[in-house]
Structure formats: structure tokens, C-alpha cells
Scaffold this active site. Sequence first.
Site, PDB file in Angstrom:
ATOM      1  N   ASP A 135      40.799  34.391 -13.361  1.00  0.00           N
ATOM      2  CA  ASP A 135      41.043  34.644 -14.785  1.00  0.00           C
ATOM      3  C   ASP A 135      41.813  33.485 -15.430  1.00  0.00           C
ATOM      4  OD1 ASP A 135      40.911  36.170 -17.119  1.00  0.00           O
ATOM      5  OD2 ASP A 135      41.632  37.999 -16.159  1.00  0.00           O
TER       6      ASP A 135
ATOM      7  N   GLU B  79      36.962  32.676 -18.035  1.00  0.00           N
ATOM      8  CA  GLU B  79      37.702  31.883 -19.025  1.00  0.00           C
ATOM      9  C   GLU B  79      37.376  32.342 -20.437  1.00  0.00           C
ATOM     10  OE1 GLU B  79      38.208  28.324 -21.616  1.00  0.00           O
ATOM     11  OE2 GLU B  79      36.397  29.467 -21.127  1.00  0.00           O
ATOM     12  N   TRP B  80      36.524  33.354 -20.562  1.00  0.00           N
ATOM     13  CA  TRP B  80      36.195  34.038 -21.819  1.00  0.00           C
ATOM     14  C   TRP B  80      35.424  33.168 -22.819  1.00  0.00           C
ATOM     15  CZ3 TRP B  80      42.054  33.929 -22.031  1.00  0.00           C
ATOM     16  CH2 TRP B  80      42.592  34.672 -20.968  1.00  0.00           C
ATOM     17  N   GLY B  81      34.936  32.014 -22.380  1.00  0.00           N
ATOM     18  CA  GLY B  81      34.105  31.196 -23.272  1.00  0.00           C
ATOM     19  C   GLY B  81      34.864  30.237 -24.164  1.00  0.00           C
TER      20      GLY B  81
ATOM     21  N   ASP C 195      36.566  40.158 -23.528  1.00  0.00           N
ATOM     22  CA  ASP C 195      36.234  41.354 -22.744  1.00  0.00           C
ATOM     23  C   ASP C 195      35.291  42.304 -23.482  1.00  0.00           C
ATOM     24  OD1 ASP C 195      38.040  40.243 -21.056  1.00  0.00           O
ATOM     25  OD2 ASP C 195      39.348  41.986 -20.922  1.00  0.00           O
TER      26      ASP C 195
HETATM   27  C1  GLA Z   1      41.072  39.878 -18.436  1.00  0.00           C
HETATM   28  C2  GLA Z   1      39.634  39.809 -17.931  1.00  0.00           C
HETATM   29  C3  GLA Z   1      39.171  41.215 -17.586  1.00  0.00           C
HETATM   30  C4  GLA Z   1      40.086  41.812 -16.520  1.00  0.00           C
HETATM   31  C5  GLA Z   1      41.537  41.782 -16.987  1.00  0.00           C
HETATM   32  C6  GLA Z   1      42.503  42.160 -15.881  1.00  0.00           C
HETATM   33  O1  GLA Z   1      41.169  40.582 -19.631  1.00  0.00           O
HETATM   34  O2  GLA Z   1      38.802  39.224 -18.895  1.00  0.00           O
HETATM   35  O3  GLA Z   1      37.832  41.200 -17.131  1.00  0.00           O
HETATM   36  O4  GLA Z   1      39.940  41.078 -15.326  1.00  0.00           O
HETATM   37  O5  GLA Z   1      41.920  40.492 -17.454  1.00  0.00           O
HETATM   38  O6  GLA Z   1      43.838  42.114 -16.275  1.00  0.00           O
END
Ligand code: GLA
Length: 364
Positions: free
Chosen positions: A118, A151-153, A174
Site C-alpha cells: 500500500d 498506489e491508487w493511481g 478504494d
Molecule cells: C487502503 C487500500 C485498501 C485497503 C486499506 C487497508 O485504503 O487501498 O485496499 O488495503 O488501505 O487499510
Amino acid sequence: MGWNSWNKFACNVSEDMIKSMADAVVKSGMKDAGYLYVNIDDCWQVSRDANSNIVADPQRFPHGMKAVGDYIHSLGLKFGVYSDAGSKTCAGRPGGLGHEYQDALQYAAWGIDYLKYDWCNTTTQDAKASYANIRAALDASGRPIVLSICEWGTAKPWLWGKEVGGNLWRSTGDIQDRWGGQEKWPDGNCCSNGVMAIIDQQVGLQSYAGPGHWNDPDMLEVGNGGMTDVEYRSHFSLWALLAAPLIAGNDLRTMRPEIHDILTNKEVIAVNQDALGREGERVAKNGDLEVWAKQLKDGSRAVILLNRGATEQQISANWEDLGYPSTVSASVRDLWLHKDLGKFPGKYSAAVPLHGVVMITVKP
Ligand code: GLA
């Protein structure tokens, strides 16, 4: 393909729950359908010991992580864990920063097959360099370990994820267990992503995906209760067409037959796992009515007619939008009805329920 604890259980993970979920992967037929990874997300870890080794929660994992891995492996499944490139995970547990090689050796000793890494608490770290570093550490451990870049993009990981040896990379924030588009959170921060928000953010990324290196639109919410079964069928169909990692996120021990039948639809999974490894894309859009298509190895196309609107609508897939001459006649099979529908010249039209899909293959 696999299962992950976060979407349903968040921090409520334990040895007992994970083992019973692994049992359920086998008993429910999910394993036979192709789901192999059992991945523990955040909150399994509590501290580091005097030698800086990462420590699993002794209450929740009383026999340690290797015992959990041994159990998962005894079922013919694979074992995944979660950590973070920064100083702490998103839930505030110890992160991997400065301990990459030490942690990788520990993971290898536990029999870890998959690491989700993450991006919380990374301050000024460079994303590409950080993920290259953990990849090198995993490689040095001597055990083959899938690297899931979470890394969410933000730093466009599709541009560098393959180069640093990432096997999949999140392309968005997310997922939430709801149908709709992107909305601000109640505190004004950006953004909560429903299923429609996530697919809109995949448009244009398809050329970056291929065998061994995939765009990851986040884990499945199928069966978690926030959407209708029609919406869950659409969610699953779209993820399959996007060649997305199919990581179930519901409680497999108690799922309804309808949810089981969505997650184990072998014809839809075959589209996802097609050996050509193409990611599907949106090929037509007319307001709320969309057509998505994915080229398959045998030259045919998997096609989704998607109705984002609030009433039933007729939607057409034109052969020209699929890359075929309009003059060709093609065989159509419905992947949810499991039925050959016959030969159609030029296009195929069907009534699609609100928030629903019709998913077909088209073969000239
Ligand atoms: C981030 C990630 C999620 C999950 C949470 C856990 O938000 O994007 O997929 O793994 O952390 O805390």
C-alpha cells in the site's frame, strides 16, 4: 484470482477466520472456478520485535503466520499478505519502509506467495523507486512472490508498474459497495468510488495491461450487500471484461446461491482469463447506454451491453464498433443465460434492465 479480507472484514482478521475462509474457497467451488489466492489485508501486524522483525498479532494469530500459510497451502491454495511502502500502513500498523529486505525474507520463510503493498504514510517517497525497491527485495528472498502495487493511481502506475516488476497496480482509490459515480466524502475530501466511477477511470488504460502485468480496478464487492444482484452481475461482468484481477471480498462461508453463481460463472471467468490477455474497453457510448468489448485469443469478442440508466433500455452492439465489417454474420452466445442465440448480421440488440448488463461473445 483469489479472496481478500478487507472489503468485508476490514481490521477484523484472525487465524480462525482466514482458515475457515480458505476451507470455504474449496467447498464452495471457488477453487475449482480458479480462485487460488487467500490474502490477508491490513491489521495482521502489531509491532516489530527487538531485531526489528515484523510481529503478527499474537491474540488473533496465536500460531503465527507460517502456520496459516501451511494450512492454506495444504488446501492447494496460495497465501497473500499486505504491507505498506511507508512508515505505517493505512490502518496505522508498522509499514515496510527501511525494512524491505528483512520483511521479504520473513515473508519467504512464512511461505507468502503474494504481497499487496500500500501507499499510506509515504510522505516524500518516490512511488516508482519505492516499488522497485520492494520488488528487488522480494526477488532477493528467492521465493516467487506476486507484487500488487496499491498506489491508487496517483502517480500513474500503469506507466511504470510493469517496468518495476509489478504484477498488478491499482488504478483508482478504494472501491465502495455501491453502484454510482464518484462523490466527495462527507468531510469534503475526494472521493468515494462506486462501480460506475471505477469503470470510468479505466477508459484509456487498456493498452498498459497484458499477461503478468494488469490494471487493478480494486477488489470485488459482489455479495457484500450494498448493491442488487443485477448490479453485482454487472460489476462482475465488467471486471471480467477489463481483465481485472478477480479478488472476491465477501464472506464465502455464508454467501447466497445467487452470489455463488455470479462469482463462479465459468463462461464469464473464461473471458477474464483469456490467454491473449487483452483488457476490454468502452467502444460505444450514448448517454447511459454503453458497449464494452474485449478481443479474445480466437479472434472473437466478448461484449457487454451496459445500461447505466434508471429504466430498461434497448442497446445494440454494432459489428463495426467491435472491429468487424458490418456485412459479416456472427454467432452470438449469452454468457449469463448460457445459451447460443444464433447468427446475426451487422449487429446484436437486446433489452437491458436498469443497472444491468447483457454479456455475450460474438464470433464471425
Ligand atoms: C487502503 C487500500 C485498501 C485497503 C486499506 C487497508 O485504503 O487501498 O485496499 O488495503 O488501505 O487499510
